[in-house]
Motif scaffolding. Structure first.
Motif, PDB file in Angstrom:
ATOM      1  N   ILE A 135       0.669  -1.236  -0.057  1.00 35.25           N
ATOM      2  CA  ILE A 135       0.011   0.015   0.064  1.00 35.25           C
ATOM      3  C   ILE A 135       0.829   1.216   0.186  1.00 35.25           C
ATOM      4  O   ILE A 135       1.640   1.465   0.984  1.00 35.25           O
ATOM      5  N   ASN A 136       0.687   2.040  -1.090  1.00 35.60           N
ATOM      6  CA  ASN A 136       1.617   3.146  -1.178  1.00 35.60           C
ATOM      7  C   ASN A 136       3.025   3.010  -1.354  1.00 35.60           C
ATOM      8  O   ASN A 136       3.858   3.493  -0.830  1.00 35.60           O
ATOM      9  N   SER A 212     -15.218  -3.241   7.024  1.00 35.93           N
ATOM     10  CA  SER A 212     -15.862  -2.204   6.781  1.00 35.93           C
ATOM     11  C   SER A 212     -15.025  -1.011   5.825  1.00 35.93           C
ATOM     12  O   SER A 212     -15.514  -0.098   5.538  1.00 35.93           O
ATOM     13  N   LYS A 213     -13.684  -1.518   5.822  1.00 39.94           N
ATOM     14  CA  LYS A 213     -12.900  -0.561   4.792  1.00 39.94           C
ATOM     15  C   LYS A 213     -12.047  -1.709   3.913  1.00 39.94           C
ATOM     16  O   LYS A 213     -11.147  -2.211   4.738  1.00 39.94           O
ATOM     17  N   LEU A 233     -10.205  -8.696  -2.355  1.00 36.68           N
ATOM     18  CA  LEU A 233     -10.342  -7.765  -1.182  1.00 36.68           C
ATOM     19  C   LEU A 233      -9.428  -7.658  -0.224  1.00 36.68           C
ATOM     20  O   LEU A 233      -9.207  -8.559   0.351  1.00 36.68           O
ATOM     21  N   ILE A 234      -8.727  -6.306  -0.446  1.00 37.78           N
ATOM     22  CA  ILE A 234      -7.523  -6.347   0.479  1.00 37.78           C
ATOM     23  C   ILE A 234      -8.000  -5.322   1.645  1.00 37.78           C
ATOM     24  O   ILE A 234      -8.265  -4.232   1.533  1.00 37.78           O
ATOM     25  N   ILE A 235      -7.918  -5.855   3.053  1.00 36.14           N
ATOM     26  CA  ILE A 235      -8.621  -4.999   4.211  1.00 36.14           C
ATOM     27  C   ILE A 235      -7.419  -4.026   4.218  1.00 36.14           C
ATOM     28  O   ILE A 235      -6.272  -4.054   4.270  1.00 36.14           O
ATOM     29  N   ALA A 236      -7.940  -2.817   4.566  1.00 32.17           N
ATOM     30  CA  ALA A 236      -7.301  -1.479   4.524  1.00 32.17           C
ATOM     31  C   ALA A 236      -6.257  -1.269   5.700  1.00 32.17           C
ATOM     32  O   ALA A 236      -5.277  -0.991   5.779  1.00 32.17           O
ATOM     33  N   LYS A 237      -6.817  -1.967   6.785  1.00 32.10           N
ATOM     34  CA  LYS A 237      -6.176  -1.816   8.398  1.00 32.10           C
ATOM     35  C   LYS A 237      -5.293  -2.903   8.532  1.00 32.10           C
ATOM     36  O   LYS A 237      -5.803  -3.888   8.725  1.00 32.10           O
TER      37      LYS A 237
END
Length: 277
Positions: A135-136, A212-213, A233-237
């Motif tokens: 991520i980034n 949820s994100k 689906l990659i969980i953001a947290k």
């Protein structure tokens, strides 16, 4: 007649769920010798996958390959998406050493996740360390893939990223079995292509919470034959994992697969969607 896509979808479903297609096996009167069909370093590493087997050609020519680097600022919001509810039940599971990853295999009645009114049954989960997705540009200590398959053979993968810190409670529930798996690998060496340990009833709360994100995109298997059109689906947290747990996940693996993360692949014309409750 089944289409080429259906053939590859069935192949990767078996590969991800069972893991056995990663080996060629020859039997003698005294022992079984197995050879990995791919590795993560050396002459059979990711940059050579496409040349190892004609069925692996998508690893080089595919345009929807995984993993990817997710740039959060470029993710497209999707207001139609809803929180994803994971309906899993307490079931007896097996812990498996596939030599290129450690996995937990689930029976058919484990439960499912619903996306766009389609149900995907949980069949298996496995770990990569370090993480495959970024991520980034940031790579994480590990990544968990929970593999789901629908009745028509479509594959959905829920990915969880881990940063170093406190021990992961899910791994803590199987830590003794995980260390046993590593010690059995050391003592038995290459006498078996896969080694199973029965875990018993497995139902961690962390795996049943709603998402949820998360980021969503269309990708591929991150192992040969690199079959495309899988939903990620990659969980953001991120969650946390300890150094000892990362070491335990690596211990049973073939020496060429200790760092079992495929490099990030080009995004090409794909868009990454973001759902945020």
């Amino acid at each position: 007649m089944a289409s080429r896509f259906d053939f590859f979808t069935s192949t990767i479903s078996l590969l991800i769920i069972l893991g056995s297609d990663a080996f060629t096996t020859s039997t003698s009167s005294t022992k079984v010798e197995e050879t990995l069909q791919f590795t993560y370093s050396g002459a059979m590493g990711p940059d050579k996958w496409a040349s190892l087997n004609p069925n692996f050609s998508l690893c080089a020519t595919g345009k929807l390959q995984s993993p990817i680097n997710i740039v959060s600022a470029r993710a497209v919001g999707n207001k139609k998406s809803k929180p994803l509810i994971r309906n899993y039940r307490a079931v007896n599971v097996s812990l498996v050493d596939n030599k290129y990853t450690v996995a937990i295999e689930y029976p058919d009645d484990t439960g499912d996740i619903t996306l766009d009114e389609k149900q995907y049954r949980l069949r298996q989960m496995h770990w990569h360390s370090p993480s495959e997705h970024r991520i980034n540009g940031n790579r994480f200590a590990a990544e968990l893939h929970m593999v789901h398959v629908s009745d028509d053979g479509k594959v959905l993968v829920v990915g969880t990223l881990f940063q170093l810190g406190r021990p992961d409670p899910v791994l803590q529930t199987i830590d003794k079995k995980l260390y046993e798996l590593g010690s059995e690998y050391i003592s038995r060496s290459r006498s078996r292509s896969r080694y199973y340990i029965q875990v018993g009833v497995f139902h961690p709360a962390e795996l049943r919470t709603s998402l949820s994100k998360y980021y969503k995109y269309t990708g591929s298997s991150s192992v040969p034959p690199c079959t495309e059109h899988l939903i990620y689906l990659i969980i953001a947290k991120p969650r946390s994992i300890s150094k000892q747990q990362v070491a335990a996940l690596k211990a049973p693996l073939d020496i060429r697969c200790k760092n079992n993360a495929r490099p990030c692949q080009p995004l090409n014309a794909r868009h990454v969607q973001l759902y945020q409750d």
